[in-house]
Scaffold this motif. Sequence first.
Motif, PDB file in Angstrom:
ATOM      1  N   THR A  16       0.831  -1.207   0.000  1.00 31.46           N
ATOM      2  CA  THR A  16       0.000   0.000   0.000  1.00 31.46           C
ATOM      3  C   THR A  16       0.864   1.254   0.000  1.00 31.46           C
ATOM      4  O   THR A  16       0.351   2.362  -0.014  1.00 31.46           O
ATOM      5  N   GLY A  17       2.172   1.090   0.018  1.00 29.27           N
ATOM      6  CA  GLY A  17       3.074   2.241   0.085  1.00 29.27           C
ATOM      7  C   GLY A  17       3.275   2.863  -1.285  1.00 29.27           C
ATOM      8  O   GLY A  17       2.780   2.366  -2.304  1.00 29.27           O
ATOM      9  N   GLY A  18       4.020   3.970  -1.288  1.00 29.14           N
ATOM     10  CA  GLY A  18       4.229   4.713  -2.533  1.00 29.14           C
ATOM     11  C   GLY A  18       4.788   3.830  -3.636  1.00 29.14           C
ATOM     12  O   GLY A  18       4.254   3.791  -4.758  1.00 29.14           O
ATOM     13  N   ILE A  19       5.834   3.087  -3.355  1.00 27.71           N
ATOM     14  CA  ILE A  19       6.485   2.277  -4.400  1.00 27.71           C
ATOM     15  C   ILE A  19       5.757   0.948  -4.580  1.00 27.71           C
ATOM     16  O   ILE A  19       5.449   0.540  -5.705  1.00 27.71           O
ATOM     17  N   ARG A  39      -0.212  -3.719   6.656  1.00 21.17           N
ATOM     18  CA  ARG A  39      -1.058  -3.860   7.842  1.00 21.17           C
ATOM     19  C   ARG A  39      -2.460  -3.314   7.623  1.00 21.17           C
ATOM     20  O   ARG A  39      -3.423  -3.884   8.108  1.00 21.17           O
ATOM     21  N   TYR A 152      18.285   3.449   9.334  1.00 25.84           N
ATOM     22  CA  TYR A 152      17.713   3.152   8.007  1.00 25.84           C
ATOM     23  C   TYR A 152      18.828   2.695   7.049  1.00 25.84           C
ATOM     24  O   TYR A 152      18.710   1.649   6.406  1.00 25.84           O
ATOM     25  N   VAL A 185      12.735   8.484  -3.822  1.00 25.41           N
ATOM     26  CA  VAL A 185      11.430   8.370  -4.477  1.00 25.41           C
ATOM     27  C   VAL A 185      10.448   9.169  -3.612  1.00 25.41           C
ATOM     28  O   VAL A 185      10.521   9.122  -2.376  1.00 25.41           O
ATOM     29  N   THR A 187       7.713   9.607  -1.680  1.00 26.96           N
ATOM     30  CA  THR A 187       6.681   8.857  -0.954  1.00 26.96           C
ATOM     31  C   THR A 187       6.620   9.368   0.494  1.00 26.96           C
ATOM     32  O   THR A 187       7.485  10.140   0.926  1.00 26.96           O
ATOM     33  N   ASN A 190       9.879   9.302   3.146  1.00 24.23           N
ATOM     34  CA  ASN A 190      10.918  10.302   3.398  1.00 24.23           C
ATOM     35  C   ASN A 190      10.337  11.718   3.516  1.00 24.23           C
ATOM     36  O   ASN A 190      11.062  12.696   3.352  1.00 24.23           O
TER      37      ASN A 190
HETATM   38  N1  LIG Z   1      10.932   6.316  -0.851  1.00 23.62           N
HETATM   39  C1  LIG Z   1      12.232   6.244  -1.095  1.00 23.62           C
HETATM   40  O1  LIG Z   1      12.907   7.267  -1.336  1.00 23.62           O
HETATM   41  C2  LIG Z   1      12.931   4.912  -1.096  1.00 23.62           C
HETATM   42  C3  LIG Z   1      14.228   4.844  -1.642  1.00 23.62           C
HETATM   43  C4  LIG Z   1      14.889   3.616  -1.635  1.00 23.62           C
HETATM   44  C5  LIG Z   1      14.281   2.486  -1.112  1.00 23.62           C
HETATM   45  N2  LIG Z   1      13.024   2.593  -0.599  1.00 23.62           N
HETATM   46  C6  LIG Z   1      12.425   1.383  -0.023  1.00 23.62           C
HETATM   47  O2  LIG Z   1      11.259   1.033  -0.729  1.00 23.62           O
HETATM   48  C7  LIG Z   1      10.349   0.367   0.158  1.00 23.62           C
HETATM   49  C8  LIG Z   1       8.994   1.039   0.074  1.00 23.62           C
HETATM   50  O3  LIG Z   1       9.146   2.384   0.469  1.00 23.62           O
HETATM   51  P1  LIG Z   1       8.035   3.490   0.192  1.00 23.62           P
HETATM   52  O4  LIG Z   1       8.761   4.752  -0.072  1.00 23.62           O
HETATM   53  O5  LIG Z   1       7.040   2.988  -0.774  1.00 23.62           O
HETATM   54  O6  LIG Z   1       7.393   3.585   1.665  1.00 23.62           O
HETATM   55  P2  LIG Z   1       5.937   4.022   2.147  1.00 23.62           P
HETATM   56  O7  LIG Z   1       5.233   4.777   1.086  1.00 23.62           O
HETATM   57  O8  LIG Z   1       6.130   4.669   3.471  1.00 23.62           O
HETATM   58  O9  LIG Z   1       5.197   2.611   2.336  1.00 23.62           O
HETATM   59  C9  LIG Z   1       5.616   1.698   3.321  1.00 23.62           C
HETATM   60  C10 LIG Z   1       4.818   0.428   3.152  1.00 23.62           C
HETATM   61  O10 LIG Z   1       5.284  -0.533   4.126  1.00 23.62           O
HETATM   62  C11 LIG Z   1       4.149  -1.002   4.857  1.00 23.62           C
HETATM   63  N3  LIG Z   1       4.574  -1.353   6.208  1.00 23.62           N
HETATM   64  C12 LIG Z   1       5.198  -0.581   7.125  1.00 23.62           C
HETATM   65  N4  LIG Z   1       5.382  -1.253   8.267  1.00 23.62           N
HETATM   66  C13 LIG Z   1       4.860  -2.493   8.061  1.00 23.62           C
HETATM   67  C14 LIG Z   1       4.728  -3.665   8.870  1.00 23.62           C
HETATM   68  N5  LIG Z   1       5.177  -3.694  10.133  1.00 23.62           N
HETATM   69  N6  LIG Z   1       4.137  -4.748   8.331  1.00 23.62           N
HETATM   70  C15 LIG Z   1       3.655  -4.730   7.056  1.00 23.62           C
HETATM   71  N7  LIG Z   1       3.771  -3.675   6.251  1.00 23.62           N
HETATM   72  C16 LIG Z   1       4.341  -2.565   6.755  1.00 23.62           C
HETATM   73  C17 LIG Z   1       3.136   0.142   4.819  1.00 23.62           C
HETATM   74  O11 LIG Z   1       1.797  -0.294   5.026  1.00 23.62           O
HETATM   75  P3  LIG Z   1       1.107  -0.314   6.491  1.00 23.62           P
HETATM   76  O12 LIG Z   1       1.574   0.908   7.212  1.00 23.62           O
HETATM   77  O13 LIG Z   1      -0.373  -0.355   6.215  1.00 23.62           O
HETATM   78  O14 LIG Z   1       1.550  -1.590   7.135  1.00 23.62           O
HETATM   79  C18 LIG Z   1       3.319   0.596   3.373  1.00 23.62           C
HETATM   80  O15 LIG Z   1       2.617  -0.272   2.519  1.00 23.62           O
HETATM   81  C19 LIG Z   1      10.988   0.430   1.545  1.00 23.62           C
HETATM   82  O16 LIG Z   1      11.660  -0.774   1.807  1.00 23.62           O
HETATM   83  C20 LIG Z   1      11.977   1.573   1.416  1.00 23.62           C
HETATM   84  O17 LIG Z   1      13.034   1.468   2.324  1.00 23.62           O
HETATM   85  C21 LIG Z   1      12.326   3.766  -0.576  1.00 23.62           C
END
Ligand SMILES: NC(=O)c1ccc[n+]([C@@H]2O[C@H](COP(=O)([O-])OP(=O)(O)OC[C@H]3O[C@@H](n4cnc5c(N)ncnc54)[C@H](OP(=O)(O)O)[C@@H]3O)[C@@H](O)[C@H]2O)c1
Length: 253
Positions: A16-19, A39, A152, A185, A187, A190
Motif C-alpha cells: 500500500t506504500g508509494g512504491i 497492515r 535506516y 522516491v 513517498t 521520506n
Molecule cells: N521512498 C524512497 O525514497 C525509497 C528509496 C529507496 C528504497 N526505498 C524502499 O522502498 C520500500 C517502500 O518504500 P516506500 O517509499 O514505498 O514507503 P511508504 O510509502 O512509506 O510505504 C511503506 C509500506 O510498508 C508497509 N509497512 C510498514 N510497516 C509495516 C509492517 N510492520 N508490516 C507490514 N507492512 C508494513 C506500509 O503499510 P502499512 O503501514 O499499512 O503496514 C506501506 O505499505 C521500503 O523498503 C523503502 O526502504 C524507498
Amino acid sequence: MSKKLDWKICWITGATGGIGREIALLLAKRGVKVAATARSKDQLADLAKQNSAISAFPADVTDAKALGGVAQQIEKQLGPIDLVIPSAGVYAPFNVAELDLKSIHRTNAVNIDGVVNTIAAALPFMLARHKGQIAIMGSLFGYTGLPESGSYGASKAYMINLAEGLELDLAPKGIAVSLINPGFVNTALNADYDRPKYFIMKPTKAARRIVEGLDKGGFEVAFPGRVAIFFKTIRVLPKRLMFWILRTAFARD
Ligand SMILES: NC(=O)c1ccc[n+]([C@@H]2O[C@H](COP(=O)([O-])OP(=O)(O)OC[C@H]3O[C@@H](n4cnc5c(N)ncnc54)[C@H](OP(=O)(O)O)[C@@H]3O)[C@@H](O)[C@H]2O)c1
C-alpha cells in the motif's frame, strides 16, 4: 520492456506504500496475480478494488508466524509464488542528540526482520520447486553511511549483503535473487527527511524502472544512474574525502 514477463504470481509486502502500490498495479496490469501485504486492511481493500488481479493478504511483517500463514494461504488460493518482493519499510532519523531507541528498534524490526520473515515464509515453497525469484528492496543509501541514517541506512546495507549472500546460496538451487536499489522516491517514507533529495523520482516511474529491471533478469536494479554511480564510486575514495563530500552534499539547506 525487453521481454515478456513470465511471472504468474507475485507476493509483495509494503503493497500500500508509494512504491509497492505502483509495482502491484503495474504487475497486475500486465497479467500477474498479485498477493498484496501490508497492515492496513482498508488500504489493501482499496488497492484490490483497482484491479481484480490483486488480492489482499493483510499482515504485519514483524510477525514471522503470521507471514508463514500468509504464504500458505497465497499458495492455496492463488497458486505457486514465483516472485516475492519484500518491500515493507520505514524510515526514522537516527538523531544522536535525542536517541529514540524505540524508533531505531522499530526500523530494524520492519526493515531487517520483516524482510527475513518474508523470505523465510516463501522460501520453502520455492526450494521445493527449485524455482522462483526473490527481489529484495534495498536502497542506494545502503552503500555508504549518511547523516542521521544510522538505522535506516544500516538496514539497507544489510539488504545489499543479504541479497549477495542469498544469490550465492540460492542460484545453484534454481532460485534467482535480485536486489532493488532506488535513490530518492517521492513517498510518505521520506516526507520528514529535511536534507537534499537529489534527482527525486515519482513512484510510478520508480515502479516502471523496477519492473523493467527485474524483467531483464540482472542481479541489481539501481537507479537513477547518476545517484547510483555517486554512491558506488564514493566508497572507493579515501575515507576522509568521502566523509567531507557526504557531509557537504547532505548538509541541511
Ligand atoms: N521512498 C524512497 O525514497 C525509497 C528509496 C529507496 C528504497 N526505498 C524502499 O522502498 C520500500 C517502500 O518504500 P516506500 O517509499 O514505498 O514507503 P511508504 O510509502 O512509506 O510505504 C511503506 C509500506 O510498508 C508497509 N509497512 C510498514 N510497516 C509495516 C509492517 N510492520 N508490516 C507490514 N507492512 C508494513 C506500509 O503499510 P502499512 O503501514 O499499512 O503496514 C506501506 O505499505 C521500503 O523498503 C523503502 O526502504 C524507498
